[in-house]
Design a protein around this motif. Structure first.
Motif, short mmCIF file in Angstrom:
data_model
loop_
_atom_site.label_atom_id
_atom_site.label_comp_id
_atom_site.label_asym_id
_atom_site.label_seq_id
_atom_site.Cartn_x
_atom_site.Cartn_y
_atom_site.Cartn_z
N LEU A 22 -88.58 -20.48 14.49
CA LEU A 22 -87.53 -21.48 14.95
C LEU A 22 -86.24 -20.56 15.17
O LEU A 22 -86.06 -19.35 14.80
CB LEU A 22 -87.11 -22.44 13.93
CG LEU A 22 -88.28 -23.37 13.47
CD1 LEU A 22 -88.05 -24.28 12.43
CD2 LEU A 22 -88.54 -24.35 14.79
N THR A 23 -85.41 -20.77 16.23
CA THR A 23 -84.03 -20.35 16.22
C THR A 23 -83.07 -21.53 16.32
O THR A 23 -83.33 -22.63 16.88
CB THR A 23 -83.91 -19.71 17.61
OG1 THR A 23 -84.99 -18.92 17.69
CG2 THR A 23 -82.71 -19.23 17.63
N VAL A 24 -82.20 -21.45 15.46
CA VAL A 24 -81.00 -22.36 15.17
C VAL A 24 -79.92 -22.24 15.32
O VAL A 24 -79.18 -21.12 15.29
CB VAL A 24 -81.12 -22.79 13.66
CG1 VAL A 24 -80.12 -23.99 13.29
CG2 VAL A 24 -82.45 -23.48 12.97
N ALA A 25 -79.06 -22.88 16.45
CA ALA A 25 -77.74 -22.53 16.96
C ALA A 25 -76.65 -23.19 15.76
O ALA A 25 -76.86 -24.13 15.40
CB ALA A 25 -77.42 -23.29 17.97
N ARG A 26 -75.95 -22.29 15.54
CA ARG A 26 -74.75 -22.48 14.66
C ARG A 26 -73.60 -23.49 15.32
O ARG A 26 -73.37 -23.15 16.49
CB ARG A 26 -74.11 -21.44 13.99
CG ARG A 26 -75.25 -20.58 13.34
CD ARG A 26 -74.54 -19.42 12.51
NE ARG A 26 -73.22 -19.32 12.33
CZ ARG A 26 -72.65 -18.43 11.91
NH1 ARG A 26 -73.01 -17.53 11.37
NH2 ARG A 26 -71.11 -18.80 11.36
N ALA A 27 -73.12 -24.55 14.49
CA ALA A 27 -72.28 -25.28 15.03
C ALA A 27 -70.91 -24.86 15.50
O ALA A 27 -70.11 -24.98 16.34
CB ALA A 27 -72.02 -26.54 14.16
N LEU A 34 -82.25 -17.23 12.91
CA LEU A 34 -83.67 -17.17 13.00
C LEU A 34 -84.61 -17.53 11.82
O LEU A 34 -84.16 -16.93 10.66
CB LEU A 34 -83.80 -15.54 13.54
CG LEU A 34 -83.26 -14.98 14.64
CD1 LEU A 34 -83.54 -13.59 14.87
CD2 LEU A 34 -83.60 -15.77 15.87
N VAL A 35 -85.35 -18.21 11.95
CA VAL A 35 -86.15 -18.70 10.97
C VAL A 35 -87.56 -18.28 10.76
O VAL A 35 -88.42 -18.55 11.79
CB VAL A 35 -86.11 -20.48 10.75
CG1 VAL A 35 -86.94 -20.90 9.66
CG2 VAL A 35 -84.92 -20.95 10.71
N GLY A 37 -91.62 -17.68 9.88
CA GLY A 37 -92.92 -18.42 9.43
C GLY A 37 -92.81 -18.82 7.99
O GLY A 37 -93.05 -19.57 7.38
N ALA A 38 -92.46 -17.61 7.31
CA ALA A 38 -92.70 -17.78 5.61
C ALA A 38 -91.49 -18.81 5.12
O ALA A 38 -91.71 -19.46 4.12
CB ALA A 38 -92.35 -16.48 5.05
N ASP A 39 -90.32 -19.01 5.90
CA ASP A 39 -89.24 -19.97 5.71
C ASP A 39 -89.59 -21.21 5.95
O ASP A 39 -89.24 -22.21 5.53
CB ASP A 39 -87.89 -19.35 5.82
CG ASP A 39 -87.22 -18.29 5.13
OD1 ASP A 39 -88.00 -18.11 4.04
OD2 ASP A 39 -86.45 -17.48 5.79
N ALA A 40 -90.32 -21.28 7.30
CA ALA A 40 -90.57 -22.60 7.94
C ALA A 40 -91.47 -23.45 7.02
O ALA A 40 -91.85 -24.50 6.92
CB ALA A 40 -90.82 -22.43 9.40
N LEU A 41 -92.51 -22.52 6.63
CA LEU A 41 -93.76 -23.07 6.25
C LEU A 41 -93.97 -22.12 4.88
O LEU A 41 -94.71 -21.26 4.83
CB LEU A 41 -94.96 -23.06 7.11
CG LEU A 41 -96.25 -23.56 6.48
CD1 LEU A 41 -96.09 -25.10 5.96
CD2 LEU A 41 -97.62 -23.38 7.24
N PRO A 42 -93.50 -22.40 3.78
CA PRO A 42 -93.45 -21.65 2.53
C PRO A 42 -95.02 -21.10 2.03
O PRO A 42 -95.36 -20.24 1.35
CB PRO A 42 -92.80 -22.29 1.24
CG PRO A 42 -91.96 -23.22 1.96
CD PRO A 42 -92.59 -23.77 3.27
#
Length: 114
Positions: A22-27, A34-35, A37-42
């Motif tokens: 995943l890529t998350v845009a900061r406000a 950048l997320v 796979g280990a953080d998205a699905l532990p």
């Protein structure tokens, strides 16, 4: 054949846990987050390691334990597939049009204004 399949599945799982899911845009407009796979699905890396271990053990055991280990591998693989699909489906509403230059903004990533 099943030994190679388990080793391949475990290897792909370990490699995918290090890739960006995943890529998350900061406000605040800063660098996107950048997320991997280990953080998205532990549980991705531990279950992938378990698949690698089952593949190695499958080559060493007799016929009875081979069925037991194959059943465990099917359950672990099904569980990993279900968790992956469930975790990625949480973000399906945040997908942008492919031509959009900006990644989506996740609600949990917004800074507090209080």
């Amino acid at each position: 054949m099943s030994v190679l399949g388990l080793l391949l599945a475990g290897g792909i799982g370990i490699i995918s846990s290090t890739q960006t899911w995943l890529t998350v845009a900061r406000a605040d407009g800063g660098e996107p987050i950048l997320v991997p796979g280990a953080d998205a699905l532990p549980l991705l890396a531990p279950l992938s390691l378990a698949m690698l271990a089952l593949g190695a053990a499958l080559a060493l055991v007799g016929p009875v334990l081979r069925y037991v280990f194959s059943t465990l591998a099917l359950l672990g693989g099904g569980l990993l597939t279900w968790w992956t699909a469930r975790s990625l489906s949480r973000y399906r509403c945040l997908r942008l049009h492919p031509s959009s230059p900006r990644p989506p903004v996740l609600p949990g990533a917004l800074p507090s204004t209080m």
